[in-house]
Design a protein around this motif. Structure first.
Motif, PDB file in Angstrom:
ATOM      1  N   VAL A 283       0.825  -1.205   0.000  1.00 59.60           N
ATOM      2  CA  VAL A 283       0.000   0.000   0.000  1.00 59.60           C
ATOM      3  C   VAL A 283       0.864   1.262   0.000  1.00 59.60           C
ATOM      4  O   VAL A 283       0.598   2.207  -0.764  1.00 59.60           O
ATOM      5  N   THR A 284       1.903   1.310   0.831  1.00 57.47           N
ATOM      6  CA  THR A 284       2.760   2.500   0.834  1.00 57.47           C
ATOM      7  C   THR A 284       3.454   2.659  -0.514  1.00 57.47           C
ATOM      8  O   THR A 284       3.662   3.785  -0.980  1.00 57.47           O
ATOM      9  N   GLY A 285       3.786   1.539  -1.153  1.00 53.63           N
ATOM     10  CA  GLY A 285       4.381   1.608  -2.488  1.00 53.63           C
ATOM     11  C   GLY A 285       3.411   2.179  -3.515  1.00 53.63           C
ATOM     12  O   GLY A 285       3.800   2.982  -4.372  1.00 53.63           O
ATOM     13  N   ARG A 286       2.148   1.750  -3.443  1.00 52.04           N
ATOM     14  CA  ARG A 286       1.134   2.302  -4.363  1.00 52.04           C
ATOM     15  C   ARG A 286       0.981   3.797  -4.153  1.00 52.04           C
ATOM     16  O   ARG A 286       0.836   4.568  -5.111  1.00 52.04           O
ATOM     17  N   LEU A 287       0.984   4.223  -2.915  1.00 48.16           N
ATOM     18  CA  LEU A 287       0.868   5.650  -2.623  1.00 48.16           C
ATOM     19  C   LEU A 287       2.027   6.431  -3.238  1.00 48.16           C
ATOM     20  O   LEU A 287       1.820   7.470  -3.876  1.00 48.16           O
ATOM     21  N   MET A 288       3.250   5.937  -3.072  1.00 46.02           N
ATOM     22  CA  MET A 288       4.412   6.637  -3.615  1.00 46.02           C
ATOM     23  C   MET A 288       4.397   6.652  -5.140  1.00 46.02           C
ATOM     24  O   MET A 288       4.603   7.696  -5.763  1.00 46.02           O
ATOM     25  N   ALA A 289       4.130   5.489  -5.760  1.00 39.43           N
ATOM     26  CA  ALA A 289       4.188   5.394  -7.215  1.00 39.43           C
ATOM     27  C   ALA A 289       3.079   6.180  -7.895  1.00 39.43           C
ATOM     28  O   ALA A 289       3.231   6.635  -9.037  1.00 39.43           O
ATOM     29  N   SER A 290       1.947   6.367  -7.206  1.00 38.40           N
ATOM     30  CA  SER A 290       0.806   7.067  -7.807  1.00 38.40           C
ATOM     31  C   SER A 290       0.771   8.550  -7.469  1.00 38.40           C
ATOM     32  O   SER A 290      -0.168   9.255  -7.862  1.00 38.40           O
ATOM     33  N   GLY A 291       1.768   9.028  -6.736  1.00 39.62           N
ATOM     34  CA  GLY A 291       1.718  10.415  -6.305  1.00 39.62           C
ATOM     35  C   GLY A 291       0.654  10.646  -5.258  1.00 39.62           C
ATOM     36  O   GLY A 291       0.020  11.708  -5.212  1.00 39.62           O
ATOM     37  N   PHE A 292       0.397   9.638  -4.419  1.00 36.41           N
ATOM     38  CA  PHE A 292      -0.546   9.691  -3.297  1.00 36.41           C
ATOM     39  C   PHE A 292      -2.012   9.745  -3.755  1.00 36.41           C
ATOM     40  O   PHE A 292      -2.876  10.187  -3.008  1.00 36.41           O
ATOM     41  N   THR A 293      -2.284   9.234  -4.940  1.00 35.47           N
ATOM     42  CA  THR A 293      -3.676   9.207  -5.416  1.00 35.47           C
ATOM     43  C   THR A 293      -4.320   7.847  -5.219  1.00 35.47           C
ATOM     44  O   THR A 293      -5.551   7.738  -5.320  1.00 35.47           O
ATOM     45  N   GLU A 294      -3.552   6.797  -4.927  1.00 36.97           N
ATOM     46  CA  GLU A 294      -4.100   5.452  -4.772  1.00 36.97           C
ATOM     47  C   GLU A 294      -3.639   4.839  -3.453  1.00 36.97           C
ATOM     48  O   GLU A 294      -2.462   4.937  -3.113  1.00 36.97           O
ATOM     49  N   GLY A 295      -4.556   4.217  -2.728  1.00 37.78           N
ATOM     50  CA  GLY A 295      -4.201   3.423  -1.561  1.00 37.78           C
ATOM     51  C   GLY A 295      -4.435   4.060  -0.213  1.00 37.78           C
ATOM     52  O   GLY A 295      -4.183   3.430   0.815  1.00 37.78           O
ATOM     53  N   GLN A 296      -4.960   5.294  -0.155  1.00 40.25           N
ATOM     54  CA  GLN A 296      -5.071   5.962   1.131  1.00 40.25           C
ATOM     55  C   GLN A 296      -6.079   5.273   2.059  1.00 40.25           C
ATOM     56  O   GLN A 296      -5.823   5.113   3.254  1.00 40.25           O
ATOM     57  N   ALA A 297      -7.221   4.846   1.527  1.00 43.08           N
ATOM     58  CA  ALA A 297      -8.213   4.188   2.370  1.00 43.08           C
ATOM     59  C   ALA A 297      -7.672   2.884   2.933  1.00 43.08           C
ATOM     60  O   ALA A 297      -7.876   2.557   4.123  1.00 43.08           O
ATOM     61  N   GLU A 298      -6.958   2.126   2.101  1.00 42.51           N
ATOM     62  CA  GLU A 298      -6.367   0.867   2.560  1.00 42.51           C
ATOM     63  C   GLU A 298      -5.290   1.132   3.613  1.00 42.51           C
ATOM     64  O   GLU A 298      -5.149   0.383   4.590  1.00 42.51           O
ATOM     65  N   PHE A 299      -4.520   2.185   3.426  1.00 46.01           N
ATOM     66  CA  PHE A 299      -3.497   2.571   4.395  1.00 46.01           C
ATOM     67  C   PHE A 299      -4.132   2.820   5.762  1.00 46.01           C
ATOM     68  O   PHE A 299      -3.655   2.321   6.793  1.00 46.01           O
ATOM     69  N   VAL A 300      -5.218   3.577   5.796  1.00 46.35           N
ATOM     70  CA  VAL A 300      -5.901   3.889   7.048  1.00 46.35           C
ATOM     71  C   VAL A 300      -6.435   2.619   7.695  1.00 46.35           C
ATOM     72  O   VAL A 300      -6.327   2.418   8.915  1.00 46.35           O
ATOM     73  N   ARG A 301      -7.004   1.720   6.891  1.00 42.26           N
ATOM     74  CA  ARG A 301      -7.561   0.487   7.430  1.00 42.26           C
ATOM     75  C   ARG A 301      -6.479  -0.379   8.068  1.00 42.26           C
ATOM     76  O   ARG A 301      -6.647  -0.900   9.182  1.00 42.26           O
ATOM     77  N   LEU A 302      -5.338  -0.554   7.383  1.00 42.16           N
ATOM     78  CA  LEU A 302      -4.274  -1.404   7.909  1.00 42.16           C
ATOM     79  C   LEU A 302      -3.637  -0.791   9.151  1.00 42.16           C
ATOM     80  O   LEU A 302      -3.287  -1.505  10.101  1.00 42.16           O
ATOM     81  N   LYS A 303      -3.510   0.515   9.164  1.00 43.84           N
ATOM     82  CA  LYS A 303      -2.933   1.173  10.329  1.00 43.84           C
ATOM     83  C   LYS A 303      -3.853   1.017  11.538  1.00 43.84           C
ATOM     84  O   LYS A 303      -3.392   0.790  12.672  1.00 43.84           O
ATOM     85  N   ARG A 304      -5.157   1.098  11.313  1.00 42.74           N
ATOM     86  CA  ARG A 304      -6.111   0.917  12.399  1.00 42.74           C
ATOM     87  C   ARG A 304      -6.089  -0.538  12.888  1.00 42.74           C
ATOM     88  O   ARG A 304      -6.192  -0.815  14.086  1.00 42.74           O
ATOM     89  N   GLN A 305      -5.899  -1.479  11.960  1.00 45.62           N
ATOM     90  CA  GLN A 305      -5.952  -2.896  12.297  1.00 45.62           C
ATOM     91  C   GLN A 305      -4.727  -3.350  13.086  1.00 45.62           C
ATOM     92  O   GLN A 305      -4.858  -4.122  14.053  1.00 45.62           O
ATOM     93  N   TRP A 306      -3.541  -2.896  12.703  1.00 38.61           N
ATOM     94  CA  TRP A 306      -2.311  -3.423  13.302  1.00 38.61           C
ATOM     95  C   TRP A 306      -1.449  -2.376  13.994  1.00 38.61           C
ATOM     96  O   TRP A 306      -0.373  -2.688  14.513  1.00 38.61           O
ATOM     97  N   GLY A 307      -1.901  -1.139  14.023  1.00 40.27           N
ATOM     98  CA  GLY A 307      -1.054  -0.049  14.507  1.00 40.27           C
ATOM     99  C   GLY A 307      -0.595  -0.181  15.939  1.00 40.27           C
ATOM    100  O   GLY A 307       0.423   0.416  16.318  1.00 40.27           O
ATOM    101  N   ASN A 308      -1.277  -0.949  16.773  1.00 37.02           N
ATOM    102  CA  ASN A 308      -0.883  -1.078  18.173  1.00 37.02           C
ATOM    103  C   ASN A 308       0.023  -2.270  18.440  1.00 37.02           C
ATOM    104  O   ASN A 308       0.445  -2.477  19.591  1.00 37.02           O
ATOM    105  N   GLU A 309       0.333  -3.049  17.415  1.00 35.79           N
ATOM    106  CA  GLU A 309       1.179  -4.222  17.611  1.00 35.79           C
ATOM    107  C   GLU A 309       2.659  -3.809  17.596  1.00 35.79           C
ATOM    108  O   GLU A 309       3.053  -2.865  16.901  1.00 35.79           O
TER     109      GLU A 309
END
Length: 451
Positions: A283-309
């Motif tokens: 997801v972070t790779g998609r964000l970088m390669a797309s100029g931050f136009t793709e993957g933001q919603a998925e980024f938020v979801r994964l961070k919420r899911q595993w961010g405390n581990e």
């Protein structure tokens, strides 16, 4: 490969900035910079270090840093460590053409400076004037010439590239130039591979024209990030060979992902965690390669899911750790306003290599943490099996730069270059073939011709 030219953390906020180079050099040290040869034929180079020190590199891979002592002799440390080295150098006064070495196996005695033919020049590329230098072995006969395509560093290649002496000492001409936005070259610093490849192609043409009848086969030699640029430049020019050291055959986003995997595995995390981390770097790779136009919603979801581990907080890589800590919006603001150098995050190395029709030498560092080699090795083996003219060499126990190292409590410390590495580069550039052995180098592809 990219980190040294892009990302550094600024305190606890983990903000990002770009690094700078071109520290002042001491004229009293600079006058000794050169490549020298002992009576037995051993070659040793003295290169500048920021300030008043020098770095010596022996053809067999030994290396150290020296400073002038109260007794007038120069001595110092081994590799990039703090360990004392027994080697001592009597460099004499500025203007002398010889030095005396003691305490360095294979190099003791008087060494004479090797005279080289050096031409400083300028050339035009993309509306910019770039500063270059052609260095040839003395003589009148044609010699091969390698155009040095250096990595992500912002320093002047004409000041810092030791290859401009080490290669001519082995009978290979070299053309070095300050990348756009560095040294004496015009323009803004860039990591746009297409722009840099265009500059390298123009450098190659300038080298060929400047050498005139002394130009043998002329090619490109890329290190680190130059491993993405040099093959692309070969498709834009009449290069006759390509050499790559410690470069990658995957996109820059894959470099980040590979580093994260290595870091977490080294920290002892299992395959389940590594799989989750891979989802994050996808997801972070998609964000970088797309100029931050793709993957933001998925980024938020994964961070919420595993961010405390626990493992989540240990992610670093080239940019993923910064993005996870700052969030997409914060990271994007800092990146676009203070860091962005046009990096070609989605660069397709395989597509580029499919267009390269000239012989290629590719040298891997088997324990490379900055440019993890596994995916690159697999891709190159596939290309070799398809009949591509690629000579693949790996120094298994080396890190980025083909450097041997020791593990310490604070991390790896580089001690020397791999035995045989410099000679391997010289042989292939000069003769178009390898005649090994070259230390502990492992070779794939066309068989090595044994002496």
């Amino acid at each position: 490969m990219l980190k040294s030219g892009i990302f550094l953390a600024l305190g606890a906020a983990s903000l990002l900035t770009a690094c700078s180079g071109n520290e002042a050099l001491d004229p009293a040290a600079l006058c000794h910079v050169g490549v020298y040869q002992t009576a037995s034929g051993s070659i040793i180079d003295l290169a500048p270090v920021a300030g008043a020190d020098l770095r010596w590199r022996a053809l067999d891979g030994q290396v150290g840093r020296i400073a002038s002592g109260e007794d007038g002799l120069w001595s110092g440390t081994t590799g990039w460590t703090d360990q004392p080295n027994l080697a001592r150098f009597d460099l004499g006064e500025c203007g002398t053409t010889s030095l005396t070495i003691e305490g360095l196996d294979g190099y003791n005695g008087v060494a004479e400076r090797i005279a080289l033919d050096i031409i400083d020049t300028e050339f035009e590329s993309d509306g910019l004037t770039l500063a270059g230098r052609l260095v040839l072995p003395q003589g009148t006969e044609p010699v091969p010439i390698a155009v040095w395509v250096h990595g992500s560093e912002r320093d002047s290649a004409r000041d810092w590239a030791y290859a401009q002496r080490m290669m001519p000492a082995q009978g290979v001409g070299i053309f070095v130039y300050d990348k756009r936005g560095t040294g004496a070259s015009e323009g803004d610093y860039s990591q746009d591979f297409a722009a840099l490849a265009g500059d390298a192609a123009m450098a190659l043409q300038r080298a060929r024209d400047l050498a005139g009848p002394r130009a043998g086969r002329v090619g490109l030699f890329g290190g680190s990030q130059g491993g993405w640029v040099a093959p692309l430049a070969a498709t834009m020019s009449d290069a006759e060979f390509v050499m790559v050291s410690f470069g990658m055959m995957v996109a820059p986003t894959d470099e980040d992902a590979s580093e994260v995997q290595l870091e977490l595995r080294a920290a002892g995390y299992d395959d389940e965690v590594l799989d989750r981390a891979r989802q994050i770097t996808d997801v972070t790779g998609r964000l970088m390669a797309s100029g931050f136009t793709e993957g933001q919603a998925e980024f938020v979801r994964l961070k919420r899911q595993w961010g405390n581990e626990d493992w989540f907080g240990e992610i670093e890589g080239e940019y993923s750790g910064h993005m996870l800590r700052a969030g997409v919006t914060g990271f994007k603001f800092v990146y676009l306003n203070f860091i962005d150098a046009g990096t070609s995050w989605g660069h397709d190395s395989i597509a580029v290599m499919s267009q390269v029709e000239v012989p290629v030498l590719w040298v891997l560092a088997g324990q490379d943490r900055e440019a993890p080699p596994d995916a690159t090795r697999d891709i190159l083996h596939t290309l070799i099996a398809e009949g591509r003219a690629i000579e693949l060499v790996e120094f298994a126990n080396t890190d980025h730069g083909i450097l041997e190292f020791v593990e310490t409590e604070t991390g790896r410390e580089s001690t020397r270059y791999a035995a045989g590495y410099f000679r391997l580069l010289g042989d292939w550039a000069r003769d178009g073939r390898l005649e090994g052995p070259y230390g502990e180098a492992l070779l794939a592809g066309p068989p090595v011709q044994q002496p």
